[in-house]
Design a protein around this motif. Structure first.
Motif, mmCIF file in Angstrom:
data_model
loop_
_atom_site.group_PDB
_atom_site.id
_atom_site.type_symbol
_atom_site.label_atom_id
_atom_site.label_comp_id
_atom_site.label_asym_id
_atom_site.label_seq_id
_atom_site.Cartn_x
_atom_site.Cartn_y
_atom_site.Cartn_z
ATOM 1 N N CYS A 74 0.854 -1.190 0.000
ATOM 2 C CA CYS A 74 0.000 0.000 0.000
ATOM 3 C C CYS A 74 0.895 1.247 0.000
ATOM 4 O O CYS A 74 1.891 1.300 0.701
ATOM 5 N N HIS A 75 0.480 2.257 -0.769
ATOM 6 C CA HIS A 75 1.277 3.487 -0.835
ATOM 7 C C HIS A 75 1.302 4.233 0.484
ATOM 8 O O HIS A 75 2.182 5.048 0.728
ATOM 9 N N LEU A 76 0.298 3.949 1.338
ATOM 10 C CA LEU A 76 0.242 4.668 2.612
ATOM 11 C C LEU A 76 1.463 4.377 3.462
ATOM 12 O O LEU A 76 1.822 5.154 4.332
ATOM 13 N N TYR A 77 2.057 3.213 3.243
ATOM 14 C CA TYR A 77 3.175 2.819 4.087
ATOM 15 C C TYR A 77 4.517 3.009 3.411
ATOM 16 O O TYR A 77 5.536 2.556 3.901
ATOM 17 N N ALA A 78 4.476 3.643 2.225
ATOM 18 C CA ALA A 78 5.740 3.955 1.568
ATOM 19 C C ALA A 78 6.490 4.934 2.449
ATOM 20 O O ALA A 78 5.878 5.750 3.137
ATOM 21 N N PRO A 79 7.815 4.836 2.446
ATOM 22 C CA PRO A 79 8.573 5.753 3.301
ATOM 23 C C PRO A 79 8.196 7.187 2.961
ATOM 24 O O PRO A 79 8.119 7.566 1.790
ATOM 25 N N GLY A 80 7.887 7.950 3.984
ATOM 26 C CA GLY A 80 7.579 9.348 3.760
ATOM 27 C C GLY A 80 6.105 9.641 3.632
ATOM 28 O O GLY A 80 5.702 10.797 3.615
#
Lengths: 477, 666
Positions: free
Chosen positions: B315-321
């Motif tokens: 999930c993109h929500l947990y991409a760094p930053g």
């Protein structure tokens, strides 16, 4: 001339009306249309359909009956009509029908098949094979010119066939080009490679084969008896073409007679259950346990006696023969509904427990309404498959029944009667083989086409094959 | 090193709609002695993953890439002959439907013997002894005798035990269980789950558990993988997963579960349905249904983001930053529940002493030799705007009772009063007129709509059957109104049922029932064929309709969670009789009858605290053709007393609303 509508003609037209109505109905229902499209995608199915349609065309031409007006010169004042009933096919094939010889002649022969004592111009008598009255009559020197003439006629026929074929192809390409909005050559390429939803390439190829056969035959028939002549000198090609209608009528009208029994009783037995089910089951179990031929023989003989004792019922011989043909259809129908009935009962038993049927019951829908609106449409695919598969069986049944003498009227031309007479022809020396062969080839092609088409229909409509179909298509693609 | 390692497995299925990417880049590990659960809705590729591991794909399926390493040996590289050695010996599988997984014409002993002779050197008596041991191990009593019996002589739960015994025969190192208890009743499910857990612990097997039920995951699994649209979207330790699911889809799955805490409030739903796997996805596959989705989700497929201790999310929500997100979506406002204690109006429906007996006929003349007492003296009452849940295991007669109340099956005895009229005495036209006031919604939305009719015709059918007078235009207008009422659009009336998903079909079935303006709706397991997220949509719809139309629901179900969420009153049925009834809070919070206690204890709970100690019932439901003497429940009852075998307990009134049939309270 006076048009005559025989009973079987009326039923044939009724059937065509039903088919047209069904076509209209299907056209407006996407899920049915999808199944028929699958039939259209099947190459074997479409090729078989083309052959079947050719047969049907011949049969339909043979179903337009009339009584020709008698020559005024020969008749009474005001003119009368002949007692002979002809069909449109007879009119087309009049040269063949009229060109009767004395007795047997081999295919494409110029001389009779039996020796006769003839009086020679010089007054002496000799036993020889006399020249035919029609077959090869245009040749002065039959022995020398025969081969050349036959070859020429074949070539002319082939040329005609190629011409017709090219016209068809051009027409198809033109229509396709208009439909897709592309060039004619491109459209043709797409058809030829089978890049169409419906297998038009199979249709056109079959049509080409049919033309290549029909062209030379038609060309030869102008001067010869292509399939020879029978014992009384009738042209065998004419007989086989006339037999087609009998076969089709038996195959289709019998179904028409059988369907009401099978569908109504099968669904009623399955849905209503209880004593209705018991009664219907007893009826068809009883009917099934009597040998079919026995039942048919008894019924046909009864009808025959009735017809023979009331000659005043019918104006012409053709009408009498037609009555007997219709009776045969009805009798076959009454004795052959049990199989389909059983299938429908089983399917209805299954459908009855489905929830949409119970939902209809919860609305207080009557039994008739549930059977008509919910059960019938959901068993139609079984009916359709059964009808198409039964067709070829019935054509064969007619041949068998006529062979043992309880089929159609002896004056009706049918594959069965042809095979029946061939029994004696095969026993004589030298053997007369061509009637049997002609009847066999025509019947074989008709039944094979019907079976192949039935397979295509079954594959398209059988829900159990749906998954496998998709997989297969992917693999072949 | 892990026992099973799956590396970017991809399985495609060729279908008429194009290539379905049923499993698309799935990687996970299973260690020995560990249970890994694959969780997800139907159509997400869980079963296809399992079948790919076994290499038992359907004809149209093929493995397009990836590696499956079992102890370091790549299964996908084996020949078919080598693979046959692996199946049953190293890898074994249990299927969902026990009644079709056993060959009905071979005895159970033969079928187990087949596996033994294939994978072990045991023959003859030795093989037989081993088979007896296996049946003992899966808890089948009297094993030597039952070995000679045929599958039809076993009940559903017993068949599943036999299947497990067969799977264990080759002493597999990894057991794949594909929805092993979905076809079973709650009490039987509890037995089988316990058995699976024990076996896995004692043998140190790895287990791959495929399920759609969060409760089962909570009970059995150590690690969880959530699948969505052919991909794994989250992998986590069970505890971490249950405490804090990361992926928005996992969060929604939890929120959509009906539970008592959400009574009176709408359930959280996931809009839409699982996308077709034939499509190619530009971005995240869940983006269309995700509340957190933003532009990036639609344009770029998210990659795998490992967080702490074995917890990973796609999930993109947990991409760094990326900005951190809170766990749950915005809670839906709770609508105030109607007061449970308002003065009770005259009951709309009152059934008393309702009996439905089916005769058993034998012999040439179909003599009646016995009775199946499907419903044997059921009494219940229901008022407008309330929901009565009829709860019980399959085969206890709840569906038959529902149909007998609607007079779809004519009761053998007893009375059903509906709005003051005695239905059992009515017939013909008068009954038909009343049919409009009571309708039914069925379990299976695939079987309850005629596939050959358009949606508009289906909905109008009831109007046509009951009020032949209404004009066509008026009917069409009402059809459109009904479709909109159940959350579909009016233009869908020209389509055929096969174009709709399961949840949409169930909405159509509800619209069809509403078309005749009923006052009573019998809902026969309306959500048991649906996925959790869709179930929440349907439950919300039913709740709204009740609030606005004042419908009375007779809710037939075996799903206790749904009962807790929706029902005002509960009646528990056992073998044709109601053993306990009362308000939902009373019955579910403080069950009196031992059967109710056992039933509630068998329901898997999400939170370990709420879990009652499991009361395992002996044996299975007896046959209603030949019920036990005395109290029907006494052969299975953990608290049975000697007199239970003699007398059937009479009904005891505990208070105004509460009744129970048990000698403990007599």
């Amino acid at each position: 001339m006076m048009p005559v509508v025989l009973w079987t003609d009326a039923l044939v037209f009724l059937l065509i009306a039903c088919a047209a109505g069904a076509g209209f109905y299907v056209g407006r229902r996407e899920y049915l249309l999808a199944s028929w499209r699958r039939v259209g995608e099947s190459r074997a199915g479409m090729a078989a359909l083309t052959v079947l349609l050719a047969f049907v065309a011949v049969g339909l031409l043979d179903s337009l009956h009339y009584r020709p007006r008698l020559d005024v010169a020969a008749g009474k004042p005001g003119g009368g009509y002949s007692t002979e009933v002809r069909s449109a096919l007879d009119a087309l094939l009049l040269p063949l029908k009229a060109a009767t010889e004395k007795t047997y002649s081999a295919p494409l022969a110029t001389h009779l098949y039996a020796k006769e004592t003839v009086e020679l111009p010089d007054g002496s008598q000799a036993r020889l094979f006399p020249r035919l009255k029609h077959g090869g009559a245009h040749l002065q020197d039959a022995e020398a010119k025969w081969g050349r003439d036959v070859a020429l006629r074949v070539l002319r026929g082939l040329a005609l066939a190629v011409l017709c074929g090219l016209t068809f192809a051009a027409l198809a390409a033109q229509l396709a080009a208009r439909h897709w909005g592309i060039g004619r050559l491109a459209a043709w390429r797409r058809i030829r490679r089978g890049e169409t939803r419906i297998a038009w390439n199979a249709v056109l190829a079959t049509l080409a084969v049919l033309l290549l056969i029909a062209g030379p035959v038609a060309s030869l028939a102008g001067g010869y008896h292509v399939f020879g002549t029978d014992k009384v000198g009738q042209d065998v090609l004419y007989l086989t073409l006339k037999s087609i209608r009998t076969g089709l009528v038996i195959g289709t009208i019998t179904t028409l007679a059988m369907l009401p029994f099978a569908v109504a009783l099968g669904i009623a037995a399955g849905y209503l259950g209880g004593w209705v089910d018991d009664v219907i089951q007893y009826i068809y179990t009883t009917l099934n346990s009597i040998p079919g031929v026995l039942l048919i023989a008894a019924a046909v003989l009864m009808v025959q006696v009735a017809i023979d004792t009331h000659p005043d019922w019918f104006a012409t011989g053709a009408q009498r023969a037609d009555a007997r043909l219709l009776a045969l259809c009805l009798i076959l129908g009454v004795t052959s509904w049990t199989g389909l009935c059983r299938l429908l009962r089983a399917e209805t038993l299954k459908l009855r427990e489905l929830e949409y049927v119970q939902a209809a019951q919860a609305f207080g829908a009557s039994a008739i309404r549930v059977m008509g609106r919910h059960i019938l449409p959901n068993v139609m695919h079984i009916v359709l498959i059964a009808v198409v598969m039964d067709f070829s069986g019935l054509v064969l049944a007619e041949a068998v029944l006529s062979y043992i003498g309880i089929g159609v009227d002896p004056s009706t031309i049918s594959f069965g009667t042809m095979i029946n007479t061939a029994r004696l022809e095969l026993a004589r020396e030298p053997v007369v083989w061509w009637s049997l062969l002609a009847a066999f080839v025509f019947m074989f092609v008709l039944v094979l086409a019907a079976n192949l088409f039935a397979d295509a229909v079954r594959d398209a409509f059988d829900p159990r094959l749906a998954g496998r179909r998709a997989a297969l298509r992917e693999k072949t693609a | 090193m892990s026992l099973l390692r799956v590396e970017s497995l991809r399985t495609f299925i060729d279908s008429a709609d194009g290539t379905l990417r049923a499993v698309d880049d799935v990687s996970f590990d299973v260690s020995s002695g560990e249970t890994f659960a694959l969780l997800g809705e139907s159509g997400c590729g869980k079963s296809m993953t399992a079948l790919s591991l076994m290499r038992l794909l359907p004809d149209a399926g093929r493995i397009a890439g990836g590696r499956v390493l079992l102890d370091g040996c790549d299964l996908l590289a084996l020949t078919e002959a080598e693979m046959r050695q692996v199946r049953g010996r190293d890898l074994a599988m249990i299927f969902q439907e026990p009644s079709t997984s056993l060959n009905p014409v071979l005895s159970v002993g033969r079928q187990i013997g087949e596996v033994l002779s294939r994978h072990t050197p045991l023959r003859g008596d030795a093989a037989k002894r081993r088979a007896v041991e296996l049946l003992d191990a899966v808890g089948i009593p009297d094993a030597p005798r039952r070995l000679e019996e045929f599958p039809f002589q076993f009940s559903g739960g017993m068949k599943q035990r036999v299947m497990i015994a067969m799977a264990l025969a080759g002493d597999p190192r990894l057991l794949i269980a594909d929805e092993p208890t979905t076809a079973l009743d709650v009490t039987i499910q509890a037995q089988v789950l316990e058995l699976l857990g024990d076996l896995q612990r004692s043998r140190g097997m790895g287990m791959l558990l495929i399920t759609h039920d969060l409760g089962i995951v909570g009970q059995l699994a150590q690690r969880v993988g959530v699948m969505y649209a052919g991909q794994l979207v989250e992998v986590a330790e069970r505890r971490a997963f249950f405490e804090r699911p990361r992926h928005p889809y996992s969060q929604k799955l939890f929120a959509a579960l009906p539970r008592p805490a959400r009574r009176g409030a709408g359930l959280e739903t996931i809009p839409g349905s699982v996308p077709s796997l034939a499509a190619s996805f530009a971005g995240c596959r869940f983006a269309e249904r995700c509340a957190h989705a933003w532009a990036r989700c639609r344009s770029e497929p998210p990659s795998w983001h490992g967080t702490d201790a074995g917890h990973g999310v796609r999930c993109h929500l947990y991409a760094p930053g990326a900005a951190p997100v809170d766990r749950a979506g915005a809670a839906l406002p709770a609508t105030p529940e109607r007061d449970d204690r308002q003065p009770v109006p005259a009951p709309l429906l009152e059934a008393s002493g309702l009996k439905v007996h089916f005769p058993i006929r034998r012999g040439l003349f179909k003599r009646t030799v016995g009775q199946v007492r499907a419903v044997d003296g059921v009494s219940l009452g229901l008022t407008s705007g309330r929901t009565l849940a009829l709860v019980g295991e399959s085969g206890c007669g709840k569906t038959t009772a529902g149909k007998a109340i609607l007079q779809l099956i004519r009761p053998t005895a007893g009375s059903v009063r509906f709005g003051g009229e005695e239905l059992t005495a009515l017939g013909g036209e008068r009954l038909r007129r009343l049919r409009g006031q009571m309708q039914i919604v069925f379990q299976d939305p695939y079987a309850s709509l005629d596939p050959r009719m358009r949606v508009g015709d289906i909905i109008e059918e009831g109007m046509g059957a009951l009020k032949a007078g209404a004009a066509a235009a008026e009917r069409e207008r009402r059809t459109v109104g009904l479709l909109e009422r159940v959350g579909l659009s009016g233009e869908m009336r020209g389509r055929y049922p096969h174009e709709f998903s399961g949840g949409q079909r169930q909405r159509i079935a509800i619209a069809r029932a509403l078309a005749v303006e009923p006052r009573l709706l019998v809902c026969d397991e309306p959500t048991s064929a649906l996925d959790v997220s869709v179930q929440a949509q349907i439950l919300n719809l039913l709740r709204e309709l009740q609030a606005s139309l004042g419908l009375a629901y007779l809710f037939i179900t075996h799903n206790i969670a749904v009962v807790e969420y929706l029902a005002h009153e509960v009646a528990v049925m056992y073998l044709g009789r109601i053993v306990e009834r009362g308000s939902a809070a009373e019955v579910l919070g403080d069950p009196k009858h031992p059967y109710t206690e056992a039933l509630l204890s068998a329901v898997p709970r999400l939170d370990a605290q709420g879990q009652r100690p499991l009361i395992v019932l002996r044996s299975d439901l007896p046959s209603p053709a030949n019920p036990p003497s005395g109290c029907h429940f006494h052969p299975r009852c953990p608290r049975a007393m000697p007199q239970c075998a003699r007398d059937y307990p009479t009904e005891t009134r505990l208070d105004d609303t509460r009744r129970v049939r048990c000698l403990l309270y007599g």
